[in-house]
Motif scaffolding. Structure first.
Motif, PDB file in Angstrom:
ATOM      1  N   GLY A 126       0.816  -1.213   0.000  1.00  0.00           N
ATOM      2  CA  GLY A 126       0.000   0.000   0.000  1.00  0.00           C
ATOM      3  C   GLY A 126       0.842   1.251   0.000  1.00  0.00           C
ATOM      4  O   GLY A 126       0.496   2.250  -0.648  1.00  0.00           O
ATOM      5  N   MET A 127       1.967   1.235   0.688  1.00  0.00           N
ATOM      6  CA  MET A 127       2.849   2.400   0.750  1.00  0.00           C
ATOM      7  C   MET A 127       3.544   2.660  -0.575  1.00  0.00           C
ATOM      8  O   MET A 127       3.989   3.775  -0.844  1.00  0.00           O
ATOM      9  CB  MET A 127       3.911   2.198   1.834  1.00  0.00           C
ATOM     10  CG  MET A 127       3.373   2.173   3.251  1.00  0.00           C
ATOM     11  SD  MET A 127       4.666   1.768   4.457  1.00  0.00           S
ATOM     12  CE  MET A 127       5.765   3.194   4.290  1.00  0.00           C
ATOM     13  N   ALA A 165      -3.659   3.976   7.597  1.00  0.00           N
ATOM     14  CA  ALA A 165      -3.082   5.194   7.021  1.00  0.00           C
ATOM     15  C   ALA A 165      -2.884   5.059   5.521  1.00  0.00           C
ATOM     16  O   ALA A 165      -2.585   6.054   4.851  1.00  0.00           O
ATOM     17  CB  ALA A 165      -1.741   5.503   7.691  1.00  0.00           C
ATOM     18  N   PHE A 166      -3.059   3.840   4.993  1.00  0.00           N
ATOM     19  CA  PHE A 166      -2.841   3.616   3.561  1.00  0.00           C
ATOM     20  C   PHE A 166      -3.986   2.818   2.939  1.00  0.00           C
ATOM     21  O   PHE A 166      -3.822   2.194   1.897  1.00  0.00           O
ATOM     22  CB  PHE A 166      -1.521   2.841   3.348  1.00  0.00           C
ATOM     23  CG  PHE A 166      -0.297   3.560   3.837  1.00  0.00           C
ATOM     24  CD1 PHE A 166       0.393   4.437   3.016  1.00  0.00           C
ATOM     25  CD2 PHE A 166       0.160   3.369   5.135  1.00  0.00           C
ATOM     26  CE1 PHE A 166       1.520   5.107   3.478  1.00  0.00           C
ATOM     27  CE2 PHE A 166       1.289   4.029   5.607  1.00  0.00           C
ATOM     28  CZ  PHE A 166       1.964   4.898   4.777  1.00  0.00           C
ATOM     29  N   VAL A 172      -3.250   7.264   0.914  1.00  0.00           N
ATOM     30  CA  VAL A 172      -1.895   7.048   0.386  1.00  0.00           C
ATOM     31  C   VAL A 172      -1.320   8.364  -0.130  1.00  0.00           C
ATOM     32  O   VAL A 172      -0.162   8.703   0.138  1.00  0.00           O
ATOM     33  CB  VAL A 172      -1.914   5.988  -0.732  1.00  0.00           C
ATOM     34  CG1 VAL A 172      -0.552   5.898  -1.411  1.00  0.00           C
ATOM     35  CG2 VAL A 172      -2.299   4.621  -0.162  1.00  0.00           C
ATOM     36  N   ALA A 173      -2.141   9.111  -0.854  1.00  0.00           N
ATOM     37  CA  ALA A 173      -1.679  10.397  -1.389  1.00  0.00           C
ATOM     38  C   ALA A 173      -1.315  11.349  -0.257  1.00  0.00           C
ATOM     39  O   ALA A 173      -0.302  12.060  -0.325  1.00  0.00           O
ATOM     40  CB  ALA A 173      -2.764  11.007  -2.273  1.00  0.00           C
ATOM     41  N   ARG A 174      -2.125  11.361   0.806  1.00  0.00           N
ATOM     42  CA  ARG A 174      -1.843  12.236   1.945  1.00  0.00           C
ATOM     43  C   ARG A 174      -0.528  11.822   2.625  1.00  0.00           C
ATOM     44  O   ARG A 174       0.279  12.684   3.013  1.00  0.00           O
ATOM     45  CB  ARG A 174      -2.997  12.180   2.943  1.00  0.00           C
ATOM     46  CG  ARG A 174      -2.846  13.145   4.121  1.00  0.00           C
ATOM     47  CD  ARG A 174      -4.128  13.269   4.917  1.00  0.00           C
ATOM     48  NE  ARG A 174      -4.506  12.023   5.547  1.00  0.00           N
ATOM     49  CZ  ARG A 174      -5.536  11.259   5.163  1.00  0.00           C
ATOM     50  NH1 ARG A 174      -6.294  11.644   4.131  1.00  0.00           N
ATOM     51  NH2 ARG A 174      -5.822  10.132   5.785  1.00  0.00           N
ATOM     52  N   CYS A 205      -1.777  12.703   9.930  1.00  0.00           N
ATOM     53  CA  CYS A 205      -1.768  11.515   9.082  1.00  0.00           C
ATOM     54  C   CYS A 205      -1.797  10.230   9.909  1.00  0.00           C
ATOM     55  O   CYS A 205      -2.263   9.197   9.444  1.00  0.00           O
ATOM     56  CB  CYS A 205      -0.517  11.538   8.199  1.00  0.00           C
ATOM     57  SG  CYS A 205      -0.494  10.267   6.913  1.00  0.00           S
ATOM     58  N   LEU A 206      -1.305  10.295  11.148  1.00  0.00           N
ATOM     59  CA  LEU A 206      -1.236   9.094  11.983  1.00  0.00           C
ATOM     60  C   LEU A 206      -2.647   8.689  12.417  1.00  0.00           C
ATOM     61  O   LEU A 206      -3.399   9.514  12.936  1.00  0.00           O
ATOM     62  CB  LEU A 206      -0.370   9.352  13.220  1.00  0.00           C
ATOM     63  CG  LEU A 206       1.116   9.606  12.930  1.00  0.00           C
ATOM     64  CD1 LEU A 206       1.836   9.993  14.215  1.00  0.00           C
ATOM     65  CD2 LEU A 206       1.764   8.387  12.295  1.00  0.00           C
ATOM     66  N   PRO A 207      -3.029   7.434  12.226  1.00  0.00           N
ATOM     67  CA  PRO A 207      -4.389   6.993  12.574  1.00  0.00           C
ATOM     68  C   PRO A 207      -4.595   6.933  14.083  1.00  0.00           C
ATOM     69  O   PRO A 207      -3.683   6.604  14.845  1.00  0.00           O
ATOM     70  CB  PRO A 207      -4.484   5.595  11.948  1.00  0.00           C
ATOM     71  CG  PRO A 207      -3.069   5.124  11.852  1.00  0.00           C
ATOM     72  CD  PRO A 207      -2.233   6.355  11.605  1.00  0.00           C
TER      73      PRO A 207
END
Length: 252
Positions: A126-127, A165-166, A172-174, A205-207
Motif C-alpha cells: 500500500g505504501m 493510514a494507507f 496514500v496520497a496524503r 496523518c497518523l491513525p
C-alpha cells in the motif's frame, strides 16, 4: 574384532568409535599382547544402541543418561522430552513454511525490505503507490525492524493499525505528501517554519488506532528513538518530535 571391523559392523567410522571412547560412552576394550584393542559383541551392541539413539535426535549427553545405570532417567522419559522438542520444532517449521508460502504467493511482488511478515508485506504494498521518497524508504526500514522485534500477535495488531493510514488512495496520497514535506527538510534548520507544517501534517496523518497500540513494539524505547532522530536531518528529527507530541496530546 578390531576397531575397523567394529565400525563396519555397526555402520559408523573408526573416528566416531574413538570419540565415544573419549566421552566415556563406549567402554575401552581389553588389549591383546600386541597392543591392539579386542572388541567383543557387547561393544557392538552398545555402539549400535548409541547409533540408534543419536539417529532419533538425542544429544550425546542424553545418550549418556540413557546408558548410565544410575542416571535416574529411563529411556521413556528421555524419549518423551525428545518428542516434545521435535513437536516444537515441527510447529516452528510449519509456521516458517506458511510465511514463505504467503510471500511466494505474491507472484514475485516482494518488497525490497523482505522477507517480512505477510502483514507488513501488505502494508508496504500500500505504501508503494506513490513517488519514491528517501523518508518513505527509511520508514519502510524502521517498519521492517519493528516487524522483526514484535511478537506475532503484537505485529498483527500494529500493522493493522498502521494499515488504516494507507487503506484508500486518498490516504496514500496524503501520506506521500507528508513524506515530501519531510524530504524538503533535509537541508533545513530545526527552526525553519516548514518544520511545524510537516509536524502537523504528520500528526494528522497518523491513525487514531495507533494511540491504543503504543505498547506493541517492545524494545523500541527511548534509546531507539534517539537512534532514529540521529539517523535523520536535524529539521526532520524536530518535525517528528513535534508530531509525536501533538499525536500524544490528541489521545488525552
Amino acid at each position: 574384532m578390531r576397531i575397523g571391523e567394529l565400525a563396519v559392523t555397526v555402520g559408523v567410522t573408526t573416528r566416531t568409535v574413538r570419540h565415544y571412547h573419549h566421552l566415556g560412552l563406549l567402554p575401552e576394550p581389553e588389549r591383546r599382547p600386541n597392543g591392539y584393542r579386542e572388541y567383543t559383541l557387547r561393544h557392538a551392541v552398545v555402539l549400535a544402541r548409541i547409533r540408534r539413539l543419536t539417529e532419533l535426535g538425542l544429544g550425546l549427553a542424553e545418550v549418556r543418561d540413557v546408558l548410565a545405570d544410575d542416571a535416574g532417567r529411563d529411556l521413556a522419559e528421555v524419549l518423551e522430552e525428545l518428542d516434545a522438542d521435535l513437536a516444537r520444532q515441527e510447529a516452528a517449521i510449519r509456521e516458517r513454511r506458511e510465511r514463505l508460502r504467503a510471500l511466494l504467493d505474491r507472484d514475485g511482488n516482494l518488497p525490497a525490505e523482505g522477507p517480512v511478515s505477510p502483514e507488513l508485506a501488505a502494508l508496504l504494498t500500500g505504501m508503494a503507490h506513490g513517488p519514491e521518497s528517501p523518508m518513505a524508504a527509511r520508514d519502510r526500514e524502521v517498519l521492517a525492524l519493528i516487524d522483526t522485534v514484535a511478537s506475532p500477535e503484537s505485529r498483527k495488531r500494529l500493522m493493522a493499525a498502521l494499515g488504516s493510514a494507507f487503506e484508500t488512495p486518498a490516504a496514500v496520497a496524503r501520506a506521500h505528501e507528508v513524506y515530501a514535506l519531510l524530504d524538503a527538510l533535509a537541508d533545513a534548520d530545526p527552526d525553519d517554519p516548514r518544520v511545524d507544517e510537516a509536524a502537523r501534517a504528520l500528526a494528522d496523518c497518523l491513525p487514531d488506532s495507533l494511540l491504543t497500540e503504543a505498547d506493541l513494539a517492545p524494545g523500541l524505547d527511548d534509546g531507539f528513538l534517539r537512534a532514529l532522530y540521529a539517523d535523520v536531518a536535524p529539521a526532520q528529527a524536530e518535525a517528528i518530535r513535534r508530531a509525536m507530541r501533538m499525536f500524544t496530546e490528541r489521545g488525552r
